[in-house]
Write a protein that holds these residues in place. Structure first.
Motif, PDB file in Angstrom:
ATOM      1  N   SER B 105     -30.298 -34.564  31.256  1.00 46.34           N
ATOM      2  CA  SER B 105     -30.010 -33.380  30.446  1.00 46.34           C
ATOM      3  C   SER B 105     -30.939 -33.227  29.240  1.00 46.34           C
ATOM      4  O   SER B 105     -31.130 -32.129  28.745  1.00 46.34           O
ATOM      5  CB  SER B 105     -28.548 -33.378  30.011  1.00 46.34           C
ATOM      6  OG  SER B 105     -28.255 -34.571  29.353  1.00 46.34           O
ATOM      7  N   TYR B 106     -31.520 -34.298  28.728  1.00 45.13           N
ATOM      8  CA  TYR B 106     -32.426 -34.166  27.578  1.00 45.13           C
ATOM      9  C   TYR B 106     -33.879 -34.357  27.975  1.00 45.13           C
ATOM     10  O   TYR B 106     -34.743 -34.488  27.128  1.00 45.13           O
ATOM     11  CB  TYR B 106     -32.050 -35.183  26.484  1.00 45.13           C
ATOM     12  CG  TYR B 106     -30.682 -34.925  25.918  1.00 45.13           C
ATOM     13  CD1 TYR B 106     -30.470 -33.856  25.045  1.00 45.13           C
ATOM     14  CD2 TYR B 106     -29.596 -35.733  26.258  1.00 45.13           C
ATOM     15  CE1 TYR B 106     -29.211 -33.602  24.523  1.00 45.13           C
ATOM     16  CE2 TYR B 106     -28.335 -35.483  25.743  1.00 45.13           C
ATOM     17  CZ  TYR B 106     -28.145 -34.416  24.874  1.00 45.13           C
ATOM     18  OH  TYR B 106     -26.906 -34.155  24.358  1.00 45.13           O
ATOM     19  N   PHE B 107     -34.135 -34.404  29.252  1.00 48.89           N
ATOM     20  CA  PHE B 107     -35.505 -34.671  29.701  1.00 48.89           C
ATOM     21  C   PHE B 107     -36.326 -33.393  29.740  1.00 48.89           C
ATOM     22  O   PHE B 107     -35.891 -32.375  30.275  1.00 48.89           O
ATOM     23  CB  PHE B 107     -35.471 -35.328  31.089  1.00 48.89           C
ATOM     24  CG  PHE B 107     -36.832 -35.763  31.581  1.00 48.89           C
ATOM     25  CD1 PHE B 107     -37.488 -36.838  30.984  1.00 48.89           C
ATOM     26  CD2 PHE B 107     -37.458 -35.088  32.613  1.00 48.89           C
ATOM     27  CE1 PHE B 107     -38.742 -37.235  31.427  1.00 48.89           C
ATOM     28  CE2 PHE B 107     -38.719 -35.480  33.065  1.00 48.89           C
ATOM     29  CZ  PHE B 107     -39.357 -36.553  32.464  1.00 48.89           C
ATOM     30  N   ASN B 108     -37.519 -33.486  29.207  1.00 48.70           N
ATOM     31  CA  ASN B 108     -38.389 -32.320  29.147  1.00 48.70           C
ATOM     32  C   ASN B 108     -39.347 -32.336  30.343  1.00 48.70           C
ATOM     33  O   ASN B 108     -40.472 -32.772  30.247  1.00 48.70           O
ATOM     34  CB  ASN B 108     -39.164 -32.354  27.825  1.00 48.70           C
ATOM     35  CG  ASN B 108     -39.594 -30.960  27.414  1.00 48.70           C
ATOM     36  OD1 ASN B 108     -39.385 -29.992  28.161  1.00 48.70           O
ATOM     37  ND2 ASN B 108     -40.206 -30.850  26.252  1.00 48.70           N
ATOM     38  N   PHE B 129     -33.110 -29.008  33.799  1.00 50.20           N
ATOM     39  CA  PHE B 129     -32.140 -28.431  32.861  1.00 50.20           C
ATOM     40  C   PHE B 129     -32.823 -27.324  32.082  1.00 50.20           C
ATOM     41  O   PHE B 129     -33.884 -27.531  31.498  1.00 50.20           O
ATOM     42  CB  PHE B 129     -31.632 -29.507  31.891  1.00 50.20           C
ATOM     43  CG  PHE B 129     -30.429 -30.228  32.425  1.00 50.20           C
ATOM     44  CD1 PHE B 129     -29.159 -29.710  32.265  1.00 50.20           C
ATOM     45  CD2 PHE B 129     -30.582 -31.428  33.121  1.00 50.20           C
ATOM     46  CE1 PHE B 129     -28.049 -30.372  32.763  1.00 50.20           C
ATOM     47  CE2 PHE B 129     -29.470 -32.089  33.622  1.00 50.20           C
ATOM     48  CZ  PHE B 129     -28.198 -31.562  33.451  1.00 50.20           C
ATOM     49  N   GLU B 131     -31.622 -24.481  29.260  1.00 48.83           N
ATOM     50  CA  GLU B 131     -30.509 -24.038  28.403  1.00 48.83           C
ATOM     51  C   GLU B 131     -29.216 -24.707  28.841  1.00 48.83           C
ATOM     52  O   GLU B 131     -28.197 -24.057  29.085  1.00 48.83           O
ATOM     53  CB  GLU B 131     -30.376 -22.508  28.438  1.00 48.83           C
ATOM     54  CG  GLU B 131     -31.487 -21.808  27.670  1.00 48.83           C
ATOM     55  CD  GLU B 131     -31.764 -20.414  28.212  1.00 48.83           C
ATOM     56  OE1 GLU B 131     -30.862 -19.860  28.876  1.00 48.83           O
ATOM     57  OE2 GLU B 131     -32.872 -19.894  27.998  1.00 48.83           O
ATOM     58  N   SER B 132     -29.308 -25.997  28.990  1.00 48.24           N
ATOM     59  CA  SER B 132     -28.204 -26.889  29.374  1.00 48.24           C
ATOM     60  C   SER B 132     -27.516 -26.522  30.698  1.00 48.24           C
ATOM     61  O   SER B 132     -26.380 -26.900  30.949  1.00 48.24           O
ATOM     62  CB  SER B 132     -27.179 -27.050  28.243  1.00 48.24           C
ATOM     63  OG  SER B 132     -26.506 -25.849  28.000  1.00 48.24           O
ATOM     64  N   GLU B 188     -27.880 -44.972  33.530  1.00 49.80           N
ATOM     65  CA  GLU B 188     -27.832 -43.588  34.021  1.00 49.80           C
ATOM     66  C   GLU B 188     -28.031 -43.485  35.537  1.00 49.80           C
ATOM     67  O   GLU B 188     -28.159 -42.392  36.071  1.00 49.80           O
ATOM     68  CB  GLU B 188     -28.922 -42.756  33.328  1.00 49.80           C
ATOM     69  CG  GLU B 188     -28.753 -42.686  31.831  1.00 49.80           C
ATOM     70  CD  GLU B 188     -29.994 -42.128  31.140  1.00 49.80           C
ATOM     71  OE1 GLU B 188     -29.832 -41.451  30.117  1.00 49.80           O
ATOM     72  OE2 GLU B 188     -31.120 -42.367  31.626  1.00 49.80           O
TER      73      GLU B 188
END
Ligand code: ZN
Lengths: 340, 235
Positions: B105-108, B129, B131-132, B188
């Motif tokens: 979810s926070y991976f770019n 992901f 916008e979440s 994870e």
């Protein structure tokens, strides 16, 4: 007055997805069977992975149809009985997990049933059982003589040492280039021919109630092979009649000996091969003049796999309080003896 | 809305009970043990611990595969039967999407969740992901790991790999993608059943009777039969 007892049965051990509801152990309220046979025909036999996939497709549909036919909801059901084994493990798993889910959702007792016990108890849907009793179980996977002293008390006194009778039928049908499943074709063909070809009968040692059909199967294959080499033609009808005569003679003779040795009151025919006309006729004739023996032969639709027979065993186990918990598993090698 | 989520599609056995935005309870094991024996007791225990009755559940969400054929079938059979008999909606979610959601979810960049499928193959897909929300950029499929990394080479973005089976394919991925390959942390790697519940929460309900696992592959006998009959229509 005693309250009526309703058992929901689920059977998925091979290629039929089946659900039934029976009342007081003997009366069929609903009996739904979704057969996959058309799907497996193209492969020349049941493919386990495909059977399992079809069960997942059919399970809730068949459950709904059974409850609708009975005009009942799960509130009316006292317990859920399911085939625990033996059978194809992947196929059994679908029924077992569906049974667990539905029993859990409505907090009903869960009962694990032996498939062959089910075939035997198909007879109780026709006639009340009297003991001691003997069951001749003949199907694609089994050929057994089972002695019963009381409800749920099973003792296997004879069984096949190699092929099951139904298996031999399917293999011989393949030799004669007949489509799967071959049993009914051989049975039909046998009635059109004459048993003119000499084939062996496996009696085994004196006093044994065991069976063996692999020698007979090989003899049939050799007969066809030798005829081909000599350029002779064998009438398939005659070969089918000769094969069927050998199978039935051994089955009926051993059954008669067991009936006498164990002094039973009732003889029950069970399993898919119980649909065989030749076998039904031979048993009926053999026991025609033996009034002390009550011969019970279920109608065809109760001989093949169905869930009413599973619910019928479930009814007895319900009375005995033989319940399973949520960790019940499919058991392809399950023993027929009740764990009491 | 109380949601029961069930994932038995791979080695990880996951059950979650979620109420709208609150994760009430979660049960996860990652062991090679029989799912058929353990799922229903796990559900029974989790509901009991959370003082929840089967009748309190308002939706079922199940991991629909890919994965072990038997494993997926156990979860789907239980999910279908529960949803049908409790008369509540059912949604299926990709087992790979669950894995992607559990780590990325926070991976770019893009996320490639994977399950080993033997003989150098993996079940994988491509997720991101935005916008979440988890987007599915490439359908779940079966591929050789080497073919997959070649395909990913054409993308500019960094790729996050997720799954307990990473160890089997990590060297290959590193060799092919170098420092563009990222690997999820050990905490994870298990697909989280609570992520499954959240992914399924807003998904449209399926027609329960017609819902089947996403096996990705035909049964072997069926594939051979189609080959032999030169692609004639399935019955
Ligand atoms: Zn049977």
């Amino acid at each position: 007055m005693k309250k009526d007892q309703y058992i929901l049965g689920i059977e998925t051990s091979c290629d039929e997805t089946a659900v039934a509801i029976i009342k007081n152990g003997r009366e069929i309220i609903a009996n739904v069977v979704a057969s996959q046979i058309e799907s497996h025909k193209r492969f020349g036999g049941v493919v386990p992975e495909i059977a399992s996939r079809h069960h997942v497709e059919q399970m809730t549909i068949v459950l709904e149809e059974a409850l609708n036919k009975a005009s009942m909801t799960m509130n009316d059901i006292d317990a859920v009985a399911v085939t625990e084994g033996p059978g194809l493990v992947g196929a059994l798993l679908v029924g077992v997990n569906a049974a667990k889910a539905i029993a859990f959702a409505h907090q009903k007792p869960l009962i694990g049933v032996h498939h062959i016990a089910g075939h035997i108890y198909a007879n109780r849907l026709i006639k009340e059982m009297t003991f001691p009793s003997l069951a001749l179980v003949v199907s694609g996977g089994h050929t057994e003589l089972v002695y019963m002293k009381a409800h749920g008390d099973f003792e296997v006194i004879g069984e096949t040492r190699d092929d099951a009778a139904g298996e031999a039928y399917d293999k011989v049908a393949r030799v004669l280039n007949m489509p799967y499943p071959g049993g009914p074709h051989i049975d039909r063909l046998a009635h059109e021919g004459e048993a003119t070809i000499k084939l062996p009968r496996a009696w085994l040692e004196e006093g044994s109630f065991d069976f063996s059909f692999s020698g007979l199967k090989s003899a049939v294959i050799n007969t066809v092979h030798n005829a081909e080499q000599r350029g002779e033609t064998i009438l398939p009808e005659d070969l089918a009649a000769s094969f069927q005569e050998s199978v039935i003679e051994v089955l009926v003779t051993k059954t008669l000996k067991a009936v006498e040795a164990y002094d039973v009151k009732q003889l029950l025919l069970a399993g898919g091969v119980a649909a065989n006309k030749g076998l039904r006729k031979a048993l009926t004739e053999t026991f025609k003049n033996k009034e002390e023996i009550d011969l019970v032969i279920p109608p065809l639709h109760l001989c093949t796999d169905n869930a009413a027979m599973i619910a019928a065993v479930g009814a007895i186990m319900f009375e005995k309080g033989m319940f399973s918990d949520m960790s019940m598993n499919a058991n392809p090698g399950l023993d027929i003896q009740f764990q009491q | 809305m109380k949601i029961l989520a069930i994932d038995t599609s791979n080695f990880t056995l996951g059950i979650a009970l979620v109420d709208d935005d609150k994760i009430i309870g979660e049960y996860i094991t990652n062991i090679k043990k029989n799912h058929s024996v353990r799922v229903m007791p796990a559900i029974e225990m989790l509901l009991k611990d959370c003082d929840t009755l089967p009748q309190d559940i308002e939706k079922i969400v199940v991991a629909e595969g890919p994965g072990s054929y038997t494993g997926v079938r156990i979860g789907v059979t239980i999910a279908k039967t529960l949803a049908w008999t409790l008369n509540i909606p059912l949604s299926g979610v990709s087992s790979l999407a669950v894995l992607a959601a559990s780590a990325g979810s926070y991976f770019n960049g893009v996320i490639s969740p994977l399950f080993d499928a033997r003989r150098g193959q993996i079940y994988t897909g491509l997720y991101q992901f935005q916008e979440s929300r988890l987007l599915d950029l490439a359908s779940d499929h079966l591929t050789l790991t080497v073919n997959w990394t070649q395909r990913l080479l054409n993308k500019e973005e960094p790729v996050l790999f997720v799954g307990n089976d990473l160890s089997i394919h990590k060297e290959q991925i590193k060799a092919d993608l170098g420092d563009r390959a990222y690997f999820a942390r050990v905490t994870e790697q298990n697909p989280r059943p609570s992520e499954l519940a959240i992914l399924g929460r807003d998904k449209e309900a399926v027609d329960i009777h017609n819902f089947v696992p996403n096996y990705i592959r035909l049964a072997e006998a069926e594939a051979k039969w189609i080959e032999a009959t030169k692609g004639s229509k399935l019955q």
